[in-house]
Design a protein around this motif. Structure first.
Motif, short mmCIF file in Angstrom:
data_model
loop_
_atom_site.label_atom_id
_atom_site.label_comp_id
_atom_site.label_asym_id
_atom_site.label_seq_id
_atom_site.Cartn_x
_atom_site.Cartn_y
_atom_site.Cartn_z
N LEU B 250 -18.64 8.55 -4.81
CA LEU B 250 -18.14 7.69 -3.82
C LEU B 250 -17.29 8.53 -2.34
O LEU B 250 -16.17 8.56 -2.53
CB LEU B 250 -17.46 6.88 -5.26
N GLY B 251 -18.34 7.18 -1.57
CA GLY B 251 -17.52 7.20 -0.62
C GLY B 251 -16.91 6.07 0.21
O GLY B 251 -17.51 5.38 0.14
N ILE B 252 -15.97 5.82 0.52
CA ILE B 252 -14.87 4.41 0.63
C ILE B 252 -13.62 5.27 1.97
O ILE B 252 -13.14 6.17 2.31
CB ILE B 252 -13.36 4.16 -0.57
N TYR B 253 -14.47 3.87 3.06
CA TYR B 253 -13.49 4.38 4.18
C TYR B 253 -13.12 2.07 4.06
O TYR B 253 -14.10 0.95 3.99
CB TYR B 253 -15.18 4.05 5.60
N GLY B 254 -12.44 2.54 4.85
CA GLY B 254 -11.71 1.18 4.90
C GLY B 254 -10.47 1.22 5.93
O GLY B 254 -10.13 2.17 6.53
N ALA B 255 -10.03 0.17 6.10
CA ALA B 255 -9.04 -0.51 7.29
C ALA B 255 -8.44 -1.37 6.46
O ALA B 255 -8.87 -2.78 5.88
CB ALA B 255 -9.45 -0.80 8.62
N TYR B 256 -6.89 -2.23 7.07
CA TYR B 256 -6.14 -2.93 6.59
C TYR B 256 -5.33 -3.60 7.44
O TYR B 256 -4.63 -2.38 8.45
CB TYR B 256 -5.64 -2.33 4.94
N ALA B 257 -4.00 -4.40 7.51
CA ALA B 257 -3.09 -4.74 8.60
C ALA B 257 -2.51 -6.06 7.40
O ALA B 257 -3.22 -6.36 6.79
CB ALA B 257 -3.87 -5.39 9.64
N ASP B 258 -1.21 -4.66 7.08
CA ASP B 258 -0.32 -5.76 6.54
C ASP B 258 1.05 -6.31 7.12
O ASP B 258 1.91 -5.50 7.52
CB ASP B 258 0.35 -4.77 5.28
N LEU B 259 0.78 -7.54 8.14
CA LEU B 259 1.79 -7.63 8.91
C LEU B 259 3.09 -8.70 8.79
O LEU B 259 2.80 -10.30 8.21
CB LEU B 259 0.93 -8.17 10.56
N ALA B 260 4.21 -8.83 9.16
CA ALA B 260 5.07 -9.67 8.55
C ALA B 260 6.07 -9.72 9.98
O ALA B 260 6.20 -9.30 10.56
CB ALA B 260 6.45 -9.05 8.10
N VAL B 261 5.88 -11.38 9.90
CA VAL B 261 5.41 -12.22 11.57
C VAL B 261 7.01 -13.50 11.66
O VAL B 261 6.24 -14.72 10.86
CB VAL B 261 4.65 -12.68 12.23
N GLY B 262 8.09 -13.73 12.06
CA GLY B 262 8.41 -14.81 11.02
C GLY B 262 8.47 -14.54 9.09
O GLY B 262 8.41 -13.93 8.88
N ASP B 263 8.29 -16.08 9.64
CA ASP B 263 8.01 -16.45 8.03
C ASP B 263 6.84 -16.38 7.62
O ASP B 263 6.73 -16.51 6.77
CB ASP B 263 8.36 -18.11 7.69
N TRP B 264 5.94 -15.80 8.34
CA TRP B 264 4.39 -15.20 8.15
C TRP B 264 4.67 -14.10 7.36
O TRP B 264 5.44 -12.91 7.80
CB TRP B 264 3.98 -15.60 9.03
N ARG B 265 3.57 -13.85 6.57
CA ARG B 265 2.76 -12.74 6.09
C ARG B 265 1.63 -11.95 6.22
O ARG B 265 1.31 -13.43 5.96
CB ARG B 265 3.96 -11.72 4.55
N PHE B 266 0.49 -11.71 6.51
CA PHE B 266 -0.47 -12.02 6.97
C PHE B 266 -1.21 -10.39 5.90
O PHE B 266 -0.36 -8.93 6.64
CB PHE B 266 -1.26 -11.67 8.36
N ILE B 267 -2.51 -10.51 5.04
CA ILE B 267 -2.09 -9.10 4.62
C ILE B 267 -4.05 -9.34 4.62
O ILE B 267 -5.05 -10.19 4.23
CB ILE B 267 -2.16 -8.57 2.98
N GLY B 268 -4.63 -8.19 5.29
CA GLY B 268 -5.83 -8.05 4.78
C GLY B 268 -6.30 -7.15 5.45
O GLY B 268 -5.91 -5.64 5.75
N THR B 269 -7.74 -6.56 4.12
CA THR B 269 -8.18 -5.47 4.04
C THR B 269 -9.58 -5.23 4.06
O THR B 269 -10.67 -6.50 3.40
CB THR B 269 -7.73 -4.65 2.77
N ALA B 270 -10.64 -4.68 4.36
CA ALA B 270 -11.85 -4.55 4.57
C ALA B 270 -12.43 -2.79 3.94
O ALA B 270 -11.66 -1.96 4.32
CB ALA B 270 -12.65 -5.03 5.43
N TYR B 271 -13.03 -2.79 2.92
CA TYR B 271 -13.95 -1.43 2.17
C TYR B 271 -15.14 -1.46 2.42
O TYR B 271 -15.83 -2.45 1.84
CB TYR B 271 -13.50 -1.57 0.82
N TYR B 272 -16.00 -0.45 3.22
CA TYR B 272 -17.07 -0.02 2.82
C TYR B 272 -17.73 0.72 1.59
O TYR B 272 -16.44 1.98 1.78
CB TYR B 272 -17.69 0.21 4.20
N VAL B 273 -18.05 0.75 0.97
CA VAL B 273 -18.28 1.83 -0.31
C VAL B 273 -19.95 1.86 -0.58
O VAL B 273 -20.63 1.50 -0.48
CB VAL B 273 -17.32 1.17 -1.53
N ASP B 274 -19.19 3.76 -0.03
CA ASP B 274 -21.35 3.87 0.17
C ASP B 274 -21.09 4.82 -1.37
O ASP B 274 -20.75 6.02 -1.51
CB ASP B 274 -20.98 5.10 0.92
N ILE B 275 -22.43 4.86 -1.93
CA ILE B 275 -22.06 5.91 -3.05
C ILE B 275 -23.64 6.16 -3.44
O ILE B 275 -25.03 5.71 -3.43
CB ILE B 275 -22.73 4.07 -4.92
#
Lengths: 148, 376
Positions: B250-275
């Motif tokens: 398995l080759g796993i390539y990903g990128a993510y962001a976990d950002l807190a902005v004032g009263d907001w929080r955003f979490i985003g992640t993407a993975y590409y999985v090569d088998i």
């Protein structure tokens, strides 16, 4: 009539003086043991320390101590040191143990026990009202965190 | 949850492990003040949660949807040494999820040996098993643990290095890298190395890493890149027959962001999985990702919404190995979830979550209600 008016005015002035804030001129200070070699800590190091990261000073690994003996102190600490709300800081501290097995700061509800603990450990760092340690030679003030 | 034991929760683990636990618990109960002056400190925390589930299209509660769970964290720090463990207990199962012994080389750089959560998971390295600290009740499907039909190996046994370094005046750089034994794969899903049981089959090598940028060195926001390389040996005839290969890489390539902005929080992640499959089997790949937004409201309320999506999962023979055809939802292709959390008391919260799930072979609506807490 003039005497009655003067007496009334005097009474009002005395009452105003009596109801003035008891904590006027108070200071919240950061303290360490008198045995510690530390003479000062900048605000970023203080924040880092109370957010659970490792802070070494003069070869000593510092240990943060939380003072919850007084609601006002807790409020000032949250506002002026970690810049977080109570619930956010609590969750942040909880995360430390879950993420890296880091130890949460020790919490004291009794200011005398807190001062005794800091006095006995040169690596401990805590905060109290300045008046509570004014005549205590066992600890020293290394920073003023807030003043009225 | 890794490879949970299917025994009752009172089953006795190996004698040597009982000794380790007893020693740890004894050390944890030592007088704190005395320990602190010896520069030793202990940690003992329990995250508990109870959950109710109702819905349509889901014939029964999934195996991993236990109505109760407790995540016991114990740790000890002495100067630069650390011992840390996480024991997870549900109403039906229990397992030692993490057990790590570490040494802090320099401030905020630690080398660990033991069983750990691989650092290339954006969600699990943040929330681990404790429910109280994650706002949502459910975790994104691509972040599921091995015994939740998780598609990515999560528990590795070997060496882990974690470091956080300053970058300029405010920012920081976080680097984590792990190398160790990856799980084996059978029709029951992955079986990671167990610290309290036997480990049948051959375990391949796993490399996992995360490189993160922290806008504030002592803040909670981060964004970064994830990488994993897992060599997984198959150990069941059915899996071998389905894939025509005895090993998958398995080759796993990903990128993510976990950002807190004032009263907001955003979490985003993407993975590409090569088998990649050995032998005549055809290589495959799929993509999966999610985004979650959270908003703090007055009265200690937090509302949140999450969207999960994937591509090419339904065509993957590798992914279909994780579907046990039991009639419940094993592989989630898409999910829309929204909920409300109420931190009604210190270290206690009530949460409600509604979701629409599209799996390999069905659609379902789910409603979950959860009480979660941290003790003490």
């Amino acid at each position: 009539m003039a005497k009655v008016y003067a007496a009334l005015m005097l009474t009002v002035v005395l009452l105003l003086c009596a109801t003035a804030p008891a904590d006027a001129g108070e200071e919240l200070v950061l303290i360490v043991s008198a045995q510690s070699n530390i003479d000062g800590l900048d605000s970023s190091l203080v924040r880092k320390l109370f957010l659970g990261l490792t802070v070494n000073q003069l070869g000593s690994r510092l240990r943060p101590v939380l003072n919850e003996s007084d609601d006002r102190i807790k409020e000032l600490f949250l506002q002026n040191v970690v810049s977080m709300s109570d619930s956010t800081y609590d969750r942040y501290i909880l995360r430390l143990s879950l993420l890296q097995g880091r130890t949460q700061p020790t919490v004291f509800k009794d200011k005398k026990k807190l001062i005794d603990d800091i006095a006995a450990d040169p690596s401990a760092v805590g905060y109290v009202w300045a008046k509570d340690v004014a005549h205590d030679a066992r600890v020293k003030i290394v920073r003023v965190l807030w003043h009225d | 949850m890794g490879c949970m034991r299917q025994a009752g929760i009172l089953a006795t683990p190996h004698p040597w492990l009982s000794g380790v636990f007893a020693a740890l618990l004894a050390s944890l109960s030592a007088p704190t003040a005395l320990a602190e002056h010896q520069h030793t400190s202990n940690e003992f925390e329990v995250f508990v949660a109870a959950e109710g589930l109702a819905g349509s299209g889901q014939p029964r509660r999934r195996d991993d949807d236990a109505w109760f769970n407790a995540d016991v964290i114990f740790g000890m720090t002495r100067e630069k040494f650390r011992v840390f463990g996480e024991y997870f207990i549900t109403s039906a199962e229990h397992d030692l999820e993490r057990f790590q012994v570490g040494y802090e080389l320099i401030p905020d750089t630690t080398v660990w040996v033991g069983r750990f959560h691989q650092p290339a998971s954006a969600w699990n390295t943040e929330h681990h098993h404790g429910r109280y600290l994650q706002t949502a009740i459910t975790r994104p499907a691509i972040e599921n643990w091995e015994d939740e039909e998780g598609l990515i190996p999560q528990h590795i046994t070997g060496v882990l290095v974690e470091s956080r370094r300053p970058l300029g005046r405010e920012a920081g750089l976080q680097v984590s890298g792990g190398i160790g034994a990856s799980p084996t794969l059978s029709t029951d899903g992955y079986s990671p190395i167990s610290l309290i049981d036997s480990n049948p089959g051959r375990h391949g090598l796993s490399f996992t890493a995360r490189l993160a940028y922290l806008p504030e060195y002592i803040g909670t926001s981060s964004t970064g890149l994830l990488y994993g390389h897992d060599s997984v040996f198959l150990r069941s005839a059915a899996a071998l027959a389905a894939l025509g290969s005895s090993r998958a890489t398995l080759g796993i390539y990903g990128a993510y962001a976990d950002l807190a902005v004032g009263d907001w929080r955003f979490i985003g992640t993407a993975y590409y999985v090569d088998i990649q499959l050995d032998g005549p089997g055809r290589d495959e790949s799929f993509v999966s990702g999610y985004i979650q937004a959270e908003r703090q409201l007055p009265y200690r309320l937090t509302t949140y919404a999450r969207a999960e999506d994937s591509a090419r999962m339904q065509k993957s023979r590798y992914v279909s190995l994780f579907d046990d055809r039991s009639g419940d939802i094993d592989i989630t292709l898409r999910r829309l979830a929204g909920g409300l959390r109420w931190d009604y008391a210190r270290r206690q919260a009530l949460s409600l979550e509604l979701s629409h799930v599209v799996s390999l072979d069905k659609r379902a609506y789910e409603a979950r209600f959860q009480w979660s807490a941290a003790i003490p």
